[in-house]
Design a protein around this motif. Structure first.
Motif, PDB file in Angstrom:
ATOM      1  N   TYR A   4       0.857  -1.176   0.000  1.00 38.11           N
ATOM      2  CA  TYR A   4       0.000   0.000   0.000  1.00 38.11           C
ATOM      3  C   TYR A   4       0.896   1.229   0.000  1.00 38.11           C
ATOM      4  O   TYR A   4       1.816   1.340   0.798  1.00 38.11           O
ATOM      5  CB  TYR A   4      -0.914   0.015   1.230  1.00 38.11           C
ATOM      6  CG  TYR A   4      -1.887  -1.137   1.221  1.00 38.11           C
ATOM      7  CD1 TYR A   4      -3.080  -1.037   0.523  1.00 38.11           C
ATOM      8  CD2 TYR A   4      -1.602  -2.319   1.879  1.00 38.11           C
ATOM      9  CE1 TYR A   4      -3.974  -2.094   0.493  1.00 38.11           C
ATOM     10  CE2 TYR A   4      -2.495  -3.379   1.857  1.00 38.11           C
ATOM     11  CZ  TYR A   4      -3.673  -3.258   1.164  1.00 38.11           C
ATOM     12  OH  TYR A   4      -4.549  -4.300   1.132  1.00 38.11           O
ATOM     13  N   ILE A   5       0.625   2.124  -0.910  1.00 35.31           N
ATOM     14  CA  ILE A   5       1.427   3.334  -1.047  1.00 35.31           C
ATOM     15  C   ILE A   5       0.554   4.519  -0.656  1.00 35.31           C
ATOM     16  O   ILE A   5      -0.541   4.698  -1.194  1.00 35.31           O
ATOM     17  CB  ILE A   5       1.944   3.496  -2.489  1.00 35.31           C
ATOM     18  CG1 ILE A   5       2.802   2.290  -2.860  1.00 35.31           C
ATOM     19  CG2 ILE A   5       2.716   4.789  -2.649  1.00 35.31           C
ATOM     20  CD1 ILE A   5       3.168   2.226  -4.322  1.00 35.31           C
ATOM     21  N   LYS A   6       1.051   5.302   0.268  1.00 37.35           N
ATOM     22  CA  LYS A   6       0.313   6.482   0.706  1.00 37.35           C
ATOM     23  C   LYS A   6       0.698   7.647  -0.182  1.00 37.35           C
ATOM     24  O   LYS A   6       1.874   7.951  -0.356  1.00 37.35           O
ATOM     25  CB  LYS A   6       0.649   6.801   2.163  1.00 37.35           C
ATOM     26  CG  LYS A   6      -0.123   7.976   2.701  1.00 37.35           C
ATOM     27  CD  LYS A   6       0.210   8.201   4.162  1.00 37.35           C
ATOM     28  CE  LYS A   6      -0.567   9.380   4.705  1.00 37.35           C
ATOM     29  NZ  LYS A   6      -0.278   9.615   6.120  1.00 37.35           N
ATOM     30  N   GLU A   7      -0.289   8.264  -0.776  1.00 37.91           N
ATOM     31  CA  GLU A   7      -0.049   9.416  -1.621  1.00 37.91           C
ATOM     32  C   GLU A   7      -0.826  10.597  -1.065  1.00 37.91           C
ATOM     33  O   GLU A   7      -1.936  10.446  -0.571  1.00 37.91           O
ATOM     34  CB  GLU A   7      -0.496   9.138  -3.053  1.00 37.91           C
ATOM     35  CG  GLU A   7       0.311   8.071  -3.749  1.00 37.91           C
ATOM     36  CD  GLU A   7      -0.160   7.816  -5.168  1.00 37.91           C
ATOM     37  OE1 GLU A   7      -1.201   8.381  -5.569  1.00 37.91           O
ATOM     38  OE2 GLU A   7       0.500   7.047  -5.877  1.00 37.91           O
ATOM     39  N   SER A   8      -0.239  11.745  -1.161  1.00 42.86           N
ATOM     40  CA  SER A   8      -0.898  12.960  -0.685  1.00 42.86           C
ATOM     41  C   SER A   8      -1.576  13.653  -1.854  1.00 42.86           C
ATOM     42  O   SER A   8      -1.108  13.598  -2.995  1.00 42.86           O
ATOM     43  CB  SER A   8       0.123  13.901  -0.051  1.00 42.86           C
ATOM     44  OG  SER A   8       0.712  13.295   1.063  1.00 42.86           O
ATOM     45  N   TYR A   9      -2.665  14.319  -1.540  1.00 43.06           N
ATOM     46  CA  TYR A   9      -3.396  15.058  -2.554  1.00 43.06           C
ATOM     47  C   TYR A   9      -3.583  16.469  -2.032  1.00 43.06           C
ATOM     48  O   TYR A   9      -4.060  16.669  -0.918  1.00 43.06           O
ATOM     49  CB  TYR A   9      -4.757  14.420  -2.834  1.00 43.06           C
ATOM     50  CG  TYR A   9      -5.633  15.266  -3.720  1.00 43.06           C
ATOM     51  CD1 TYR A   9      -5.364  15.381  -5.073  1.00 43.06           C
ATOM     52  CD2 TYR A   9      -6.707  15.960  -3.203  1.00 43.06           C
ATOM     53  CE1 TYR A   9      -6.146  16.164  -5.897  1.00 43.06           C
ATOM     54  CE2 TYR A   9      -7.510  16.744  -4.007  1.00 43.06           C
ATOM     55  CZ  TYR A   9      -7.221  16.841  -5.355  1.00 43.06           C
ATOM     56  OH  TYR A   9      -7.991  17.614  -6.159  1.00 43.06           O
ATOM     57  N   ALA A  10      -3.170  17.427  -2.804  1.00 45.29           N
ATOM     58  CA  ALA A  10      -3.328  18.829  -2.421  1.00 45.29           C
ATOM     59  C   ALA A  10      -4.149  19.524  -3.505  1.00 45.29           C
ATOM     60  O   ALA A  10      -3.657  19.759  -4.608  1.00 45.29           O
ATOM     61  CB  ALA A  10      -1.968  19.498  -2.276  1.00 45.29           C
ATOM     62  N   PRO A  11      -5.400  19.846  -3.214  1.00 43.62           N
ATOM     63  CA  PRO A  11      -6.235  20.487  -4.230  1.00 43.62           C
ATOM     64  C   PRO A  11      -5.787  21.931  -4.461  1.00 43.62           C
ATOM     65  O   PRO A  11      -5.194  22.567  -3.598  1.00 43.62           O
ATOM     66  CB  PRO A  11      -7.626  20.437  -3.617  1.00 43.62           C
ATOM     67  CG  PRO A  11      -7.382  20.417  -2.156  1.00 43.62           C
ATOM     68  CD  PRO A  11      -6.116  19.650  -1.959  1.00 43.62           C
ATOM     69  N   ASP A  12      -6.081  22.422  -5.644  1.00 46.01           N
ATOM     70  CA  ASP A  12      -5.807  23.816  -5.954  1.00 46.01           C
ATOM     71  C   ASP A  12      -6.983  24.625  -5.432  1.00 46.01           C
ATOM     72  O   ASP A  12      -8.054  24.660  -6.037  1.00 46.01           O
ATOM     73  CB  ASP A  12      -5.634  23.995  -7.466  1.00 46.01           C
ATOM     74  CG  ASP A  12      -5.246  25.405  -7.851  1.00 46.01           C
ATOM     75  OD1 ASP A  12      -5.016  26.230  -6.932  1.00 46.01           O
ATOM     76  OD2 ASP A  12      -5.155  25.682  -9.062  1.00 46.01           O
ATOM     77  N   LEU A  13      -6.790  25.272  -4.304  1.00 50.27           N
ATOM     78  CA  LEU A  13      -7.882  25.982  -3.650  1.00 50.27           C
ATOM     79  C   LEU A  13      -8.239  27.299  -4.335  1.00 50.27           C
ATOM     80  O   LEU A  13      -9.234  27.922  -3.985  1.00 50.27           O
ATOM     81  CB  LEU A  13      -7.537  26.226  -2.177  1.00 50.27           C
ATOM     82  CG  LEU A  13      -7.321  24.942  -1.374  1.00 50.27           C
ATOM     83  CD1 LEU A  13      -6.882  25.269   0.041  1.00 50.27           C
ATOM     84  CD2 LEU A  13      -8.565  24.097  -1.359  1.00 50.27           C
ATOM     85  N   ALA A  14      -7.452  27.705  -5.319  1.00 55.26           N
ATOM     86  CA  ALA A  14      -7.754  28.937  -6.044  1.00 55.26           C
ATOM     87  C   ALA A  14      -8.953  28.743  -6.975  1.00 55.26           C
ATOM     88  O   ALA A  14      -9.643  29.696  -7.309  1.00 55.26           O
ATOM     89  CB  ALA A  14      -6.542  29.393  -6.839  1.00 55.26           C
ATOM     90  N   ILE A  15      -9.195  27.503  -7.372  1.00 56.28           N
ATOM     91  CA  ILE A  15     -10.335  27.210  -8.245  1.00 56.28           C
ATOM     92  C   ILE A  15     -11.588  27.150  -7.385  1.00 56.28           C
ATOM     93  O   ILE A  15     -11.626  26.464  -6.365  1.00 56.28           O
ATOM     94  CB  ILE A  15     -10.130  25.880  -8.989  1.00 56.28           C
ATOM     95  CG1 ILE A  15      -8.865  25.942  -9.834  1.00 56.28           C
ATOM     96  CG2 ILE A  15     -11.338  25.559  -9.859  1.00 56.28           C
ATOM     97  CD1 ILE A  15      -8.502  24.618 -10.459  1.00 56.28           C
ATOM     98  N   GLU A  16     -12.621  27.859  -7.802  1.00 58.82           N
ATOM     99  CA  GLU A  16     -13.851  27.893  -7.013  1.00 58.82           C
ATOM    100  C   GLU A  16     -14.719  26.668  -7.291  1.00 58.82           C
ATOM    101  O   GLU A  16     -14.686  26.097  -8.370  1.00 58.82           O
ATOM    102  CB  GLU A  16     -14.643  29.167  -7.354  1.00 58.82           C
ATOM    103  CG  GLU A  16     -13.987  30.426  -6.873  1.00 58.82           C
ATOM    104  CD  GLU A  16     -14.864  31.628  -7.141  1.00 58.82           C
ATOM    105  OE1 GLU A  16     -16.097  31.473  -7.243  1.00 58.82           O
ATOM    106  OE2 GLU A  16     -14.301  32.724  -7.259  1.00 58.82           O
TER     107      GLU A  16
END
Length: 106
Positions: free
Chosen positions: A76-88
């Protein structure tokens, strides 16, 4: 104080002779055949496909001789997700493929 611990080598505790052609040969004349099987990612197959995979595993295991040891290892590989919060309005429910405008509701 004198060290009375007995020392040994890894070869004495783990008696491997060689690794050849995807097989591990031990000094006791045991042969271990190694296989790598790539399964689909978790939650990516439907239940019917999962049943086919399970059936294939079951059939393969039943054909093995007595005293066979099977070791299945999952990674199992843990991956991080960071959304682009500038997009509404990034909600899944409001994405273009899932959005239902108020005029479509009747």
């Amino acid at each position: 104080m004198r060290n009375v611990a007995k020392t040994t080598t890894l070869e004495n505790k783990f008696p491997l002779l060689a690794v050849e052609n995807n097989c591990i040969l031990s000094k006791d004349a045991d042969i271990t055949a190694c296989f790598e099987i790539r399964l689909p990612e978790q939650f990516t197959v439907a239940s019917a496909e999962y049943e086919v995979i399970h059936s294939a595993w079951h059939k393969a295991i039943k054909t093995l001789p007595d005293f066979t040891v099977i070791h299945k290892q999952d990674w199992y590989i843990k991956e991080s997700y960071a959304p682009d919060l500038a997009i509404e309005d990034q909600s899944f429910y409001r994405s273009p493929t899932n959005a239902i405008s108020m005029s479509d509701r009747s």
